[in-house]
Design a protein around this motif. Sequence first.
Motif, PDB file in Angstrom:
ATOM      1  N   MET A   1       0.828  -1.195   0.000  1.00  0.00           N
ATOM      2  CA  MET A   1       0.000   0.000   0.000  1.00  0.00           C
ATOM      3  C   MET A   1       0.865   1.249   0.000  1.00  0.00           C
ATOM      4  SD  MET A   1      -1.448   0.140   3.918  1.00  0.00           S
ATOM      5  CE  MET A   1      -2.319   1.648   3.563  1.00  0.00           C
ATOM      6  N   LYS A   2       0.321   2.307  -0.542  1.00  0.00           N
ATOM      7  CA  LYS A   2       1.096   3.543  -0.655  1.00  0.00           C
ATOM      8  C   LYS A   2       0.833   4.422   0.577  1.00  0.00           C
ATOM      9  CE  LYS A   2       1.955   7.366  -3.850  1.00  0.00           C
ATOM     10  NZ  LYS A   2       3.253   7.645  -3.217  1.00  0.00           N
ATOM     11  N   ILE A   3       1.907   4.761   1.261  1.00  0.00           N
ATOM     12  CA  ILE A   3       1.790   5.610   2.449  1.00  0.00           C
ATOM     13  C   ILE A   3       2.549   6.901   2.180  1.00  0.00           C
ATOM     14  CG2 ILE A   3       2.447   5.787   4.891  1.00  0.00           C
ATOM     15  CD1 ILE A   3       1.865   2.671   4.977  1.00  0.00           C
ATOM     16  N   THR A   4       1.827   8.005   2.168  1.00  0.00           N
ATOM     17  CA  THR A   4       2.460   9.298   1.873  1.00  0.00           C
ATOM     18  C   THR A   4       2.870   9.966   3.186  1.00  0.00           C
ATOM     19  OG1 THR A   4       0.486  10.676   2.036  1.00  0.00           O
ATOM     20  CG2 THR A   4       0.839   9.527  -0.059  1.00  0.00           C
ATOM     21  N   GLN A   5       3.416  11.159   3.077  1.00  0.00           N
ATOM     22  CA  GLN A   5       3.849  11.868   4.291  1.00  0.00           C
ATOM     23  C   GLN A   5       2.692  12.595   4.985  1.00  0.00           C
ATOM     24  OE1 GLN A   5       7.128  14.207   2.858  1.00  0.00           O
ATOM     25  NE2 GLN A   5       8.406  12.420   2.476  1.00  0.00           N
ATOM     26  N   GLN A   6       1.476  12.408   4.496  1.00  0.00           N
ATOM     27  CA  GLN A   6       0.304  13.056   5.105  1.00  0.00           C
ATOM     28  C   GLN A   6      -0.492  12.045   5.947  1.00  0.00           C
ATOM     29  OE1 GLN A   6       0.358  16.296   4.632  1.00  0.00           O
ATOM     30  NE2 GLN A   6       2.096  15.846   3.270  1.00  0.00           N
ATOM     31  N   LEU A   7      -1.321  12.575   6.837  1.00  0.00           N
ATOM     32  CA  LEU A   7      -2.240  11.710   7.594  1.00  0.00           C
ATOM     33  C   LEU A   7      -3.260  11.145   6.600  1.00  0.00           C
ATOM     34  CD1 LEU A   7      -3.069  10.776  10.501  1.00  0.00           C
ATOM     35  CD2 LEU A   7      -4.681  12.698  10.503  1.00  0.00           C
ATOM     36  N   PRO A   8      -3.336   9.816   6.472  1.00  0.00           N
ATOM     37  CA  PRO A   8      -4.282   9.249   5.495  1.00  0.00           C
ATOM     38  C   PRO A   8      -5.712   9.303   6.038  1.00  0.00           C
ATOM     39  CG  PRO A   8      -3.230   7.483   6.722  1.00  0.00           C
ATOM     40  CD  PRO A   8      -2.617   8.771   7.231  1.00  0.00           C
ATOM     41  N   ASP A   9      -6.681   9.239   5.145  1.00  0.00           N
ATOM     42  CA  ASP A   9      -8.067   9.091   5.606  1.00  0.00           C
ATOM     43  C   ASP A   9      -8.226   7.692   6.189  1.00  0.00           C
ATOM     44  OD1 ASP A   9      -8.800  11.588   4.701  1.00  0.00           O
ATOM     45  OD2 ASP A   9      -9.424  10.841   2.714  1.00  0.00           O
ATOM     46  N   LEU A  10      -9.131   7.559   7.152  1.00  0.00           N
ATOM     47  CA  LEU A  10      -9.459   6.221   7.636  1.00  0.00           C
ATOM     48  C   LEU A  10     -10.263   5.504   6.558  1.00  0.00           C
ATOM     49  CD1 LEU A  10     -10.570   6.911  11.316  1.00  0.00           C
ATOM     50  CD2 LEU A  10      -8.540   5.625  10.581  1.00  0.00           C
ATOM     51  N   PRO A  11     -10.069   4.185   6.396  1.00  0.00           N
ATOM     52  CA  PRO A  11     -10.802   3.462   5.346  1.00  0.00           C
ATOM     53  C   PRO A  11     -12.255   3.125   5.735  1.00  0.00           C
ATOM     54  CG  PRO A  11      -9.164   2.033   6.383  1.00  0.00           C
ATOM     55  CD  PRO A  11      -9.022   3.380   7.026  1.00  0.00           C
ATOM     56  N   TYR A  12     -12.738   3.639   6.862  1.00  0.00           N
ATOM     57  CA  TYR A  12     -14.122   3.382   7.305  1.00  0.00           C
ATOM     58  C   TYR A  12     -14.519   4.533   8.214  1.00  0.00           C
ATOM     59  CZ  TYR A  12     -10.619   1.321  10.303  1.00  0.00           C
ATOM     60  OH  TYR A  12      -9.460   1.112  10.996  1.00  0.00           O
ATOM     61  N   ASP A  13     -15.801   4.576   8.553  1.00  0.00           N
ATOM     62  CA  ASP A  13     -16.287   5.589   9.482  1.00  0.00           C
ATOM     63  C   ASP A  13     -15.780   5.274  10.900  1.00  0.00           C
ATOM     64  OD1 ASP A  13     -18.623   7.771   9.682  1.00  0.00           O
ATOM     65  OD2 ASP A  13     -18.635   6.500  11.480  1.00  0.00           O
ATOM     66  N   LYS A  14     -15.454   6.344  11.645  1.00  0.00           N
ATOM     67  CA  LYS A  14     -14.912   6.179  13.000  1.00  0.00           C
ATOM     68  C   LYS A  14     -15.849   5.437  13.962  1.00  0.00           C
ATOM     69  CE  LYS A  14     -14.139  10.587  13.726  1.00  0.00           C
ATOM     70  NZ  LYS A  14     -13.766  11.873  14.373  1.00  0.00           N
ATOM     71  N   LYS A  15     -17.157   5.427  13.603  1.00  0.00           N
ATOM     72  CA  LYS A  15     -18.125   4.749  14.486  1.00  0.00           C
ATOM     73  C   LYS A  15     -18.329   3.287  14.089  1.00  0.00           C
ATOM     74  CE  LYS A  15     -21.216   8.612  15.695  1.00  0.00           C
ATOM     75  NZ  LYS A  15     -21.029   9.753  14.792  1.00  0.00           N
ATOM     76  N   SER A  16     -17.797   2.908  12.938  1.00  0.00           N
ATOM     77  CA  SER A  16     -18.218   1.622  12.374  1.00  0.00           C
ATOM     78  C   SER A  16     -17.629   0.399  13.066  1.00  0.00           C
ATOM     79  CB  SER A  16     -17.928   1.583  10.875  1.00  0.00           C
ATOM     80  OG  SER A  16     -16.536   1.654  10.658  1.00  0.00           O
ATOM     81  N   LEU A  17     -16.621   0.582  13.911  1.00  0.00           N
ATOM     82  CA  LEU A  17     -16.065  -0.585  14.619  1.00  0.00           C
ATOM     83  C   LEU A  17     -16.560  -0.674  16.058  1.00  0.00           C
ATOM     84  CD1 LEU A  17     -12.380  -0.554  13.297  1.00  0.00           C
ATOM     85  CD2 LEU A  17     -14.339  -1.773  12.372  1.00  0.00           C
ATOM     86  N   GLU A  18     -17.505   0.192  16.402  1.00  0.00           N
ATOM     87  CA  GLU A  18     -18.070   0.141  17.763  1.00  0.00           C
ATOM     88  C   GLU A  18     -18.857  -1.145  17.964  1.00  0.00           C
ATOM     89  OE1 GLU A  18     -20.166   3.812  18.599  1.00  0.00           O
ATOM     90  OE2 GLU A  18     -18.265   4.821  18.954  1.00  0.00           O
ATOM     91  N   PRO A  19     -18.882  -1.735  19.146  1.00  0.00           N
ATOM     92  CA  PRO A  19     -18.238  -1.252  20.383  1.00  0.00           C
ATOM     93  C   PRO A  19     -16.798  -1.737  20.554  1.00  0.00           C
ATOM     94  CG  PRO A  19     -19.519  -3.200  20.891  1.00  0.00           C
ATOM     95  CD  PRO A  19     -19.658  -2.971  19.391  1.00  0.00           C
ATOM     96  N   ILE A  20     -16.244  -2.433  19.567  1.00  0.00           N
ATOM     97  CA  ILE A  20     -14.910  -3.020  19.760  1.00  0.00           C
ATOM     98  C   ILE A  20     -13.848  -1.929  19.855  1.00  0.00           C
ATOM     99  CG2 ILE A  20     -13.179  -4.507  18.653  1.00  0.00           C
ATOM    100  CD1 ILE A  20     -15.662  -6.163  17.678  1.00  0.00           C
TER     101      ILE A  20
END
Length: 198
Positions: A1-20
């Motif tokens: 995967m390509k990782i740049t020098q910037q903060l990448p977007d998350l590949p999912y919504d921040k709520k989508s892994l709740e409650p884990i």
Amino acid sequence: MKITQQLPDLPYDKKSLEPIITEETFDYHYGKHHAAYVNNLNTLIKDTPLVDVTVQEIIQYGFQHNDTLLFNNAAQHWNHSFFWHCLSPDEGKKPHGEIKKLIERDFETFEKFKEQFSTSAIKLFGAGWTWLVQNQEGKLEILSLKDAQTPIIENKTPILTLDVWEHAYYIDYRNARPKFVESFWEIVNWSFANQNLK
Ligand code: FE
């Protein structure tokens, strides 16, 4: 995967892994900790030739030149960018495809693999990361590495990782790292693991 020098977007919504993993954990772990590594990295490489090279090359440079601050920030940025993709709300709880075959080849069963990986993650003293990697012969290995250490400087191909720094689980699990490690298996992105195989 390509990782740049910037903060990448998350590949999912921040709520989508709740409650884990809760949104609040993402607000801190991604929004504060990961973002700080990216900011520190950019401050360190500003006005140097390193702005034009890959994050992987910066990690190598920091390692070879014993520049711990540069190495730690670049590696933590790379490790976190990789880690977000190791999680997914949409995958089953069991490996599938090629990774399933390789796990059964190298660890006998998924259950045995899971137990070895979990034990390694729980026993890692202090802060660090537990990795599933492929060595140069293609064999799968479990590695627990301290702090910001990363298998990419050991010429091993990262397949999956789990962040076991306290900042990864303290909001949701307090000090109970074993519970966090157990929950990780509910949200592993096995498709991503398959994409990373050599
Ligand atoms: Fe982290």
